[in-house]
Motif scaffolding. Structure first.
Motif, PDB file in Angstrom:
ATOM      1  N   ALA A  27      34.072  33.764  35.431  1.00  0.00           N
ATOM      2  CA  ALA A  27      34.545  34.764  34.469  1.00  0.00           C
ATOM      3  C   ALA A  27      35.919  35.300  34.874  1.00  0.00           C
ATOM      4  O   ALA A  27      36.821  35.421  34.038  1.00  0.00           O
ATOM      5  CB  ALA A  27      33.539  35.906  34.369  1.00  0.00           C
ATOM      6  N   ALA A  28      36.091  35.613  36.162  1.00  0.00           N
ATOM      7  CA  ALA A  28      37.369  36.154  36.635  1.00  0.00           C
ATOM      8  C   ALA A  28      38.481  35.128  36.485  1.00  0.00           C
ATOM      9  O   ALA A  28      39.589  35.448  36.041  1.00  0.00           O
ATOM     10  CB  ALA A  28      37.248  36.595  38.087  1.00  0.00           C
ATOM     11  N   PHE A 102      48.170  44.128  39.396  1.00  0.00           N
ATOM     12  CA  PHE A 102      46.976  43.812  40.184  1.00  0.00           C
ATOM     13  C   PHE A 102      45.787  43.571  39.257  1.00  0.00           C
ATOM     14  O   PHE A 102      45.580  44.314  38.293  1.00  0.00           O
ATOM     15  CB  PHE A 102      46.622  44.968  41.126  1.00  0.00           C
ATOM     16  CG  PHE A 102      47.591  45.187  42.251  1.00  0.00           C
ATOM     17  CD1 PHE A 102      47.384  44.600  43.489  1.00  0.00           C
ATOM     18  CD2 PHE A 102      48.701  45.997  42.081  1.00  0.00           C
ATOM     19  CE1 PHE A 102      48.270  44.815  44.534  1.00  0.00           C
ATOM     20  CE2 PHE A 102      49.593  46.223  43.115  1.00  0.00           C
ATOM     21  CZ  PHE A 102      49.379  45.625  44.347  1.00  0.00           C
ATOM     22  N   TYR A 103      44.990  42.558  39.574  1.00  0.00           N
ATOM     23  CA  TYR A 103      43.701  42.345  38.925  1.00  0.00           C
ATOM     24  C   TYR A 103      42.670  43.134  39.733  1.00  0.00           C
ATOM     25  O   TYR A 103      42.335  42.773  40.860  1.00  0.00           O
ATOM     26  CB  TYR A 103      43.358  40.854  38.923  1.00  0.00           C
ATOM     27  CG  TYR A 103      41.975  40.502  38.401  1.00  0.00           C
ATOM     28  CD1 TYR A 103      41.822  39.966  37.129  1.00  0.00           C
ATOM     29  CD2 TYR A 103      40.847  40.680  39.184  1.00  0.00           C
ATOM     30  CE1 TYR A 103      40.565  39.622  36.648  1.00  0.00           C
ATOM     31  CE2 TYR A 103      39.583  40.355  38.710  1.00  0.00           C
ATOM     32  CZ  TYR A 103      39.445  39.828  37.442  1.00  0.00           C
ATOM     33  OH  TYR A 103      38.196  39.496  36.978  1.00  0.00           O
ATOM     34  N   ASN A 104      42.191  44.253  39.166  1.00  0.00           N
ATOM     35  CA  ASN A 104      41.370  45.194  39.924  1.00  0.00           C
ATOM     36  C   ASN A 104      42.112  45.604  41.200  1.00  0.00           C
ATOM     37  O   ASN A 104      43.279  45.244  41.409  1.00  0.00           O
ATOM     38  CB  ASN A 104      39.987  44.621  40.232  1.00  0.00           C
ATOM     39  CG  ASN A 104      39.102  44.551  38.996  1.00  0.00           C
ATOM     40  OD1 ASN A 104      39.325  45.250  38.011  1.00  0.00           O
ATOM     41  ND2 ASN A 104      38.082  43.710  39.061  1.00  0.00           N
ATOM     42  N   LEU A 105      41.450  46.327  42.073  1.00  0.00           N
ATOM     43  CA  LEU A 105      42.078  46.705  43.345  1.00  0.00           C
ATOM     44  C   LEU A 105      41.038  46.612  44.461  1.00  0.00           C
ATOM     45  O   LEU A 105      40.604  47.621  45.023  1.00  0.00           O
ATOM     46  CB  LEU A 105      42.645  48.128  43.255  1.00  0.00           C
ATOM     47  CG  LEU A 105      43.625  48.513  44.384  1.00  0.00           C
ATOM     48  CD1 LEU A 105      44.880  47.644  44.346  1.00  0.00           C
ATOM     49  CD2 LEU A 105      44.009  49.983  44.283  1.00  0.00           C
ATOM     50  N   LEU A 127      48.062  48.140  37.144  1.00  0.00           N
ATOM     51  CA  LEU A 127      46.691  47.678  37.370  1.00  0.00           C
ATOM     52  C   LEU A 127      46.043  47.223  36.078  1.00  0.00           C
ATOM     53  O   LEU A 127      46.187  47.873  35.034  1.00  0.00           O
ATOM     54  CB  LEU A 127      45.861  48.811  37.981  1.00  0.00           C
ATOM     55  CG  LEU A 127      44.388  48.526  38.234  1.00  0.00           C
ATOM     56  CD1 LEU A 127      44.232  47.475  39.334  1.00  0.00           C
ATOM     57  CD2 LEU A 127      43.653  49.802  38.633  1.00  0.00           C
ATOM     58  N   ILE A 128      45.346  46.086  36.141  1.00  0.00           N
ATOM     59  CA  ILE A 128      44.450  45.660  35.077  1.00  0.00           C
ATOM     60  C   ILE A 128      43.036  45.876  35.606  1.00  0.00           C
ATOM     61  O   ILE A 128      42.576  45.138  36.479  1.00  0.00           O
ATOM     62  CB  ILE A 128      44.679  44.192  34.690  1.00  0.00           C
ATOM     63  CG1 ILE A 128      46.126  43.987  34.243  1.00  0.00           C
ATOM     64  CG2 ILE A 128      43.717  43.772  33.583  1.00  0.00           C
ATOM     65  CD1 ILE A 128      46.484  42.543  33.977  1.00  0.00           C
ATOM     66  N   MET A 129      42.368  46.907  35.125  1.00  0.00           N
ATOM     67  CA  MET A 129      41.047  47.273  35.628  1.00  0.00           C
ATOM     68  C   MET A 129      39.971  46.684  34.733  1.00  0.00           C
ATOM     69  O   MET A 129      39.801  47.096  33.588  1.00  0.00           O
ATOM     70  CB  MET A 129      40.916  48.802  35.690  1.00  0.00           C
ATOM     71  CG  MET A 129      39.532  49.291  36.097  1.00  0.00           C
ATOM     72  SD  MET A 129      38.951  48.611  37.671  1.00  0.00           S
ATOM     73  CE  MET A 129      40.031  49.460  38.825  1.00  0.00           C
ATOM     74  N   LEU A 130      39.265  45.696  35.279  1.00  0.00           N
ATOM     75  CA  LEU A 130      38.212  45.059  34.500  1.00  0.00           C
ATOM     76  C   LEU A 130      36.868  45.759  34.692  1.00  0.00           C
ATOM     77  O   LEU A 130      36.129  45.970  33.741  1.00  0.00           O
ATOM     78  CB  LEU A 130      38.094  43.583  34.881  1.00  0.00           C
ATOM     79  CG  LEU A 130      39.169  42.711  34.230  1.00  0.00           C
ATOM     80  CD1 LEU A 130      40.446  42.718  35.040  1.00  0.00           C
ATOM     81  CD2 LEU A 130      38.670  41.303  34.027  1.00  0.00           C
ATOM     82  N   ASP A 131      36.546  46.058  35.917  1.00  0.00           N
ATOM     83  CA  ASP A 131      35.267  46.719  36.178  1.00  0.00           C
ATOM     84  C   ASP A 131      35.346  47.525  37.455  1.00  0.00           C
ATOM     85  O   ASP A 131      36.031  47.147  38.401  1.00  0.00           O
ATOM     86  CB  ASP A 131      34.129  45.701  36.272  1.00  0.00           C
ATOM     87  CG  ASP A 131      34.453  44.566  37.236  1.00  0.00           C
ATOM     88  OD1 ASP A 131      34.418  44.809  38.448  1.00  0.00           O
ATOM     89  OD2 ASP A 131      34.714  43.451  36.775  1.00  0.00           O
ATOM     90  N   PHE A 132      34.662  48.629  37.453  1.00  0.00           N
ATOM     91  CA  PHE A 132      34.632  49.493  38.629  1.00  0.00           C
ATOM     92  C   PHE A 132      33.304  50.221  38.649  1.00  0.00           C
ATOM     93  O   PHE A 132      32.974  50.965  37.716  1.00  0.00           O
ATOM     94  CB  PHE A 132      35.782  50.503  38.587  1.00  0.00           C
ATOM     95  CG  PHE A 132      35.821  51.422  39.780  1.00  0.00           C
ATOM     96  CD1 PHE A 132      36.198  50.939  41.025  1.00  0.00           C
ATOM     97  CD2 PHE A 132      35.476  52.753  39.656  1.00  0.00           C
ATOM     98  CE1 PHE A 132      36.229  51.772  42.129  1.00  0.00           C
ATOM     99  CE2 PHE A 132      35.499  53.594  40.753  1.00  0.00           C
ATOM    100  CZ  PHE A 132      35.876  53.104  41.998  1.00  0.00           C
TER     101      PHE A 132
END
Length: 206
Positions: A27-28, A102-105, A127-132
């Motif tokens: 998926a990533a 950044f893809y997530n951190l 930042l591109i925040m997909l999930d946290f």
């Protein structure tokens, strides 16, 4: 090309033929390849999962990919910390007055973010925040506090889901990314009361 036009994408990218072999997230990788296909980045810098990865397996077709690989990955004691010299190599390569996405951190790139903020403040960190999914207890919750503080010091942010934890003013919430390949996707004429969810739902998940 002017330095200010340099746009780096820091992401968990593997060669397409090696994703499953190297236990990468399909998926990533699909998300990253779809985003990269839009041509918005001048340089792609993969960050690798902690552990041994043979450099011979990391051959990319895209000439924009810049791989930074530490010999620590070949040492059974040092490989868990291989992201440290790799982050330093990335930091040295990134030009001042450029922009970094950044893809997530994850912890494997947070050192790079801190180095850029401290020693190359002219670099725009985004930042591109997909999930946290923050943890509530233990050491992980303490790290979450550090990660959230870093996230909220980004210059800009694209988030796939919102959360009151994120306070970056220059941010936008988007539902996702699809490849820019010109294909026409079928239009939904009638909505059905059927859906499929893959993942987890919770009040602490963004």
């Amino acid at each position: 090309m002017k330095i200010k036009d340099k746009r780096y994408f820091i992401c968990p990218l593997l060669p397409k033929t090696k994703i499953q072999q190297l236990n990468g997230s399909v998926a990533a990788n699909n998300f990253c390849y779809n985003l990269i296909s839009g041509g918005g980045f001048t340089d792609i810098i993969p960050f690798l999962s902690v552990g041994y990865v043979d450099k011979a397996d990391l051959l990319y077709d895209d000439k924009r990919v810049r791989l930074f690989y530490s010999r620590w990955r070949k040492n059974s004691l040092l490989r868990k910390f291989s992201f440290v010299p790799e982050n330093i190599m990335m930091f040295n390569d990134i030009q001042r007055y450029s922009s970094v996405w950044f893809y997530n951190l994850p912890y494997t790139t947070i050192l790079l973010f801190l180095l850029l903020k401290l020693f190359k403040p002219s670099v725009s960190c985004n930042l591109i925040m997909l999930d946290f999914t923050p943890k509530r207890k233990g050491i992980r919750s303490a790290y979450d506090a550090i990660e959230i503080a870093c996230i909220n010091h980004m210059h800009g942010m694209i988030k796939l889901a919102d959360s009151p934890l994120f306070t970056v003013k220059n941010s936008v919430c988007l539902p996702g990314v699809v490849p820019d390949d010109g294909k026409e996707y079928p239009k939904v004429q009638n909505m059905k009361k059927e859906f499929l969810i893959s993942g987890a739902l919770g009040d602490n998940i963004s």
